[in-house]
Scaffold this motif. Sequence first.
Motif, PDB file in Angstrom:
ATOM      1  N   SER A 405       0.816  -1.226   0.000  1.00  0.00           N
ATOM      2  CA  SER A 405       0.000   0.000   0.000  1.00  0.00           C
ATOM      3  C   SER A 405       0.842   1.266   0.000  1.00  0.00           C
ATOM      4  N   GLY A 406       1.977   1.237  -0.688  1.00  0.00           N
ATOM      5  CA  GLY A 406       2.814   2.423  -0.793  1.00  0.00           C
ATOM      6  C   GLY A 406       3.775   2.631   0.353  1.00  0.00           C
ATOM      7  N   SER A 407       3.831   1.703   1.292  1.00  0.00           N
ATOM      8  CA  SER A 407       4.745   1.855   2.421  1.00  0.00           C
ATOM      9  C   SER A 407       6.137   1.357   2.046  1.00  0.00           C
ATOM     10  N   THR A 408       7.110   1.744   2.864  1.00  0.00           N
ATOM     11  CA  THR A 408       8.473   1.236   2.748  1.00  0.00           C
ATOM     12  C   THR A 408       8.936   0.757   4.110  1.00  0.00           C
ATOM     13  N   LEU A 409      10.026   0.009   4.126  1.00  0.00           N
ATOM     14  CA  LEU A 409      10.548  -0.496   5.396  1.00  0.00           C
ATOM     15  C   LEU A 409      10.932   0.640   6.339  1.00  0.00           C
ATOM     16  N   ALA A 410      11.235   1.807   5.797  1.00  0.00           N
ATOM     17  CA  ALA A 410      11.636   2.938   6.635  1.00  0.00           C
ATOM     18  C   ALA A 410      10.505   3.430   7.527  1.00  0.00           C
ATOM     19  N   ASN A 411       9.264   3.052   7.210  1.00  0.00           N
ATOM     20  CA  ASN A 411       8.127   3.475   8.032  1.00  0.00           C
ATOM     21  C   ASN A 411       7.987   2.661   9.312  1.00  0.00           C
ATOM     22  N   VAL A 412       8.791   1.622   9.469  1.00  0.00           N
ATOM     23  CA  VAL A 412       8.762   0.803  10.686  1.00  0.00           C
ATOM     24  C   VAL A 412       9.905   1.247  11.582  1.00  0.00           C
ATOM     25  N   HIS A 413       9.561   1.798  12.753  1.00  0.00           N
ATOM     26  CA  HIS A 413      10.591   2.227  13.701  1.00  0.00           C
ATOM     27  C   HIS A 413      11.022   1.076  14.598  1.00  0.00           C
ATOM     28  N   GLY A 414      10.151   0.077  14.726  1.00  0.00           N
ATOM     29  CA  GLY A 414      10.497  -1.068  15.554  1.00  0.00           C
ATOM     30  C   GLY A 414       9.344  -2.034  15.663  1.00  0.00           C
ATOM     31  N   PHE A 415       9.473  -2.972  16.590  1.00  0.00           N
ATOM     32  CA  PHE A 415       8.461  -4.006  16.812  1.00  0.00           C
ATOM     33  C   PHE A 415       8.173  -4.103  18.305  1.00  0.00           C
ATOM     34  N   ILE A 416       7.018  -4.661  18.631  1.00  0.00           N
ATOM     35  CA  ILE A 416       6.645  -4.869  20.035  1.00  0.00           C
ATOM     36  C   ILE A 416       6.239  -6.322  20.229  1.00  0.00           C
ATOM     37  N   THR A 417       6.671  -6.913  21.329  1.00  0.00           N
ATOM     38  CA  THR A 417       6.293  -8.284  21.658  1.00  0.00           C
ATOM     39  C   THR A 417       5.533  -8.329  22.980  1.00  0.00           C
ATOM     40  N   ASN A 418       4.762  -9.407  23.127  1.00  0.00           N
ATOM     41  CA  ASN A 418       4.115  -9.750  24.403  1.00  0.00           C
ATOM     42  C   ASN A 418       2.959  -8.821  24.770  1.00  0.00           C
ATOM     43  N   THR A 419       2.427  -8.067  23.813  1.00  0.00           N
ATOM     44  CA  THR A 419       1.309  -7.175  24.135  1.00  0.00           C
ATOM     45  C   THR A 419       0.122  -7.998  24.623  1.00  0.00           C
ATOM     46  N   ALA A 420      -0.404  -7.621  25.786  1.00  0.00           N
ATOM     47  CA  ALA A 420      -1.550  -8.311  26.388  1.00  0.00           C
ATOM     48  C   ALA A 420      -1.235  -9.776  26.677  1.00  0.00           C
ATOM     49  N   ASN A 421       0.041 -10.126  26.818  1.00  0.00           N
ATOM     50  CA  ASN A 421       0.379 -11.509  27.081  1.00  0.00           C
ATOM     51  C   ASN A 421       1.206 -11.601  28.355  1.00  0.00           C
ATOM     52  N   THR A 422       1.453 -12.844  28.783  1.00  0.00           N
ATOM     53  CA  THR A 422       2.074 -13.064  30.089  1.00  0.00           C
ATOM     54  C   THR A 422       3.368 -13.860  30.012  1.00  0.00           C
ATOM     55  N   SER A 423       3.950 -13.991  28.819  1.00  0.00           N
ATOM     56  CA  SER A 423       5.213 -14.722  28.696  1.00  0.00           C
ATOM     57  C   SER A 423       6.291 -14.034  29.524  1.00  0.00           C
ATOM     58  N   ALA A 424       7.008 -14.797  30.312  1.00  0.00           N
ATOM     59  CA  ALA A 424       7.989 -14.237  31.242  1.00  0.00           C
ATOM     60  C   ALA A 424       9.093 -13.484  30.503  1.00  0.00           C
ATOM     61  N   LEU A 425       9.542 -12.400  31.098  1.00  0.00           N
ATOM     62  CA  LEU A 425      10.611 -11.605  30.499  1.00  0.00           C
ATOM     63  C   LEU A 425      11.899 -12.415  30.405  1.00  0.00           C
ATOM     64  N   GLN A 426      12.269 -13.093  31.493  1.00  0.00           N
ATOM     65  CA  GLN A 426      13.453 -13.945  31.509  1.00  0.00           C
ATOM     66  C   GLN A 426      13.167 -15.204  32.328  1.00  0.00           C
TER      67      GLN A 426
END
Length: 608
Positions: A405-426
């Motif tokens: 849809s006209g986007s480029t990879l430069a429009n992604v500043h980063g990613f997020i994991t574990n949103t609304a989830n309970t997987s342990a950090l470590q």
Amino acid sequence: MTSPTSGQTFAAGSTVTLAATASDPGGAVSRVEFRVDGNLVNSDTTSPYSFNVTGLASGSHTAQATAFDNGSPALSTATTAVPFTIQGTVQPTIVASPTSLTVASGASGTSTLRLNAAPSSSVTVTLTRSGSTAITASPTSITFNSGNWQSGVNVTFTAATGTAAATSTFTAASSGYTSATVSVTRSGVVTGRVDNPYLGSGVYNNPLWRANAAASGGSAISMQPTGVWLDRISAIGGNGSPTTGTMGLVDHLNEALAQDQANGSTPMAIQIVIYNLPGRDCAALASNGELGPNDLPRYKAEYIDVIAAILRRAEYANLRIVLIIEIDSLPNLVTNVTTRPTGTAACDTMFQNHAYVDGVGYALATFGAIPNVYNYVDAGHHGWLGWDTNFGPSVDMMRTAATASGSTLANVHGFITNTANTSALQEPYIVVDSTTRPSRWIDWNQFNDELTYAQAFRQRAVQAGFDANIGMLIDTSRNGWGGPNRPTGPSTAADLNTRIDASRIDRRIHKGNWCNASGAGLGERPRAAPAAGIDAYVWIKPPGESDGASQEIPNDEGKGFDRMCDPTYGGNPRNNNNMTGALPNAPLSGHWFPAQFQQLLQNAYPPL
């Protein structure tokens, strides 16, 4: 009221402090209004409740405070009027409040002008400007009389569009009166994005979540920043929903500006969840949305475009606007199509019609064109995408969407994991290797915690062509797993499954369980740059908001009943047919769930 005291006397020209204490054992105090001689002079929303009144005429006065609770409708109670006296005569003075303002390029701010005593006849006050011509005032001439001298008149100061800082001083003067000045500064617009929007920045505290948390015994964490979820078109304007209350996007952004003003020179970030794809969450009924599978045109025109128009406003140019792009969408196109045992027909539809890919691409392209917006795309969590067959293909799917849809990879500043989830950090007591991967819990996954997964996901994304400086966010709002059941060291049991189960921090029955997990606790508090490649630990899913209803509840929010939120359900292929471990009596997703919130407080790790 604690000030003034009954019968107190003040010298002419004195500042009189109005102060009161207020509490509501059954809820929370939303504001305290102060009145002098029956006229409202201020409304204070935070304790300690107080306001300084200047310019009172000589003679007798009364002060009164009224407290309002946070109910609907709001209930109130007022103090008995407290009498006090101003002595002597007062030098006629023009009073300005506030006397200094900072506004963004193209934005406006107001100051109220009033007189310190009732005039015997009409008084005309004229404003003159010195300094930069980039800032203007309206009106520049005000007539005060017996009707408006005390309540005052608002003057609007507007900064012309421009990137350079500028300052103007406005003098309000009238013959026979001491003048007042208002200093107005146009802040320079920040051009270009910073590498990490959280570093050195304050982060917006949602007052609606703050009130819920404080009223539910969570005052120790109520000032933490959480995400603002725009889960329906109507949420943009403020629809009274549990996620936005009566505050729409503009209300939250304006409140962020107010918090930024109180923050001094520190920048302010605000976290907003973009969450309304057509055919949303094709593998989980609890978080289905209002738009049908073929409603991509509505998604673009009525949702993304409307949000973008607001975010482009000049007054928000100095905010760091962090957007969390479409939770639980693109990973479904990898793991939950019917070529997999976990597949659903709905996910097949969304794979075939490209609405997820094209919708995410359109959002990235549209928001990526706004200089102070930071797009973070949802990347599931290790217990979903950590297997060899899911990990690489999920990164590739996100690359496909980021170039649609006209986007480029430069429009992604980063990613997020574990949103609304309970997987342990470590998981400090378990090493993932060839001897532990066969265990029932790890189940051949490459990872066993979110930090390792997030750092590896970042590396794989860079290999796929994303910018080398992309950052990761990890949602730690409910993955602490503290309390009495938290292990304190590795097990030495001979049986592999027994040893892993006794050593793991995450106490879920299965990694695929995601709804209102019993035993979960608050995780790491939000903070910037906590580990290599990680921009921040964040609380995007506000603690205390339900993941989904534990039984069918009729609603107008498009949310279905997902058996994974039912504590009696025996599971499906996505959790290897295990019990769900979900808390009972849960309300609809996004609604306040007091039992869950209490559990998160009790099991917080690090402890509160």
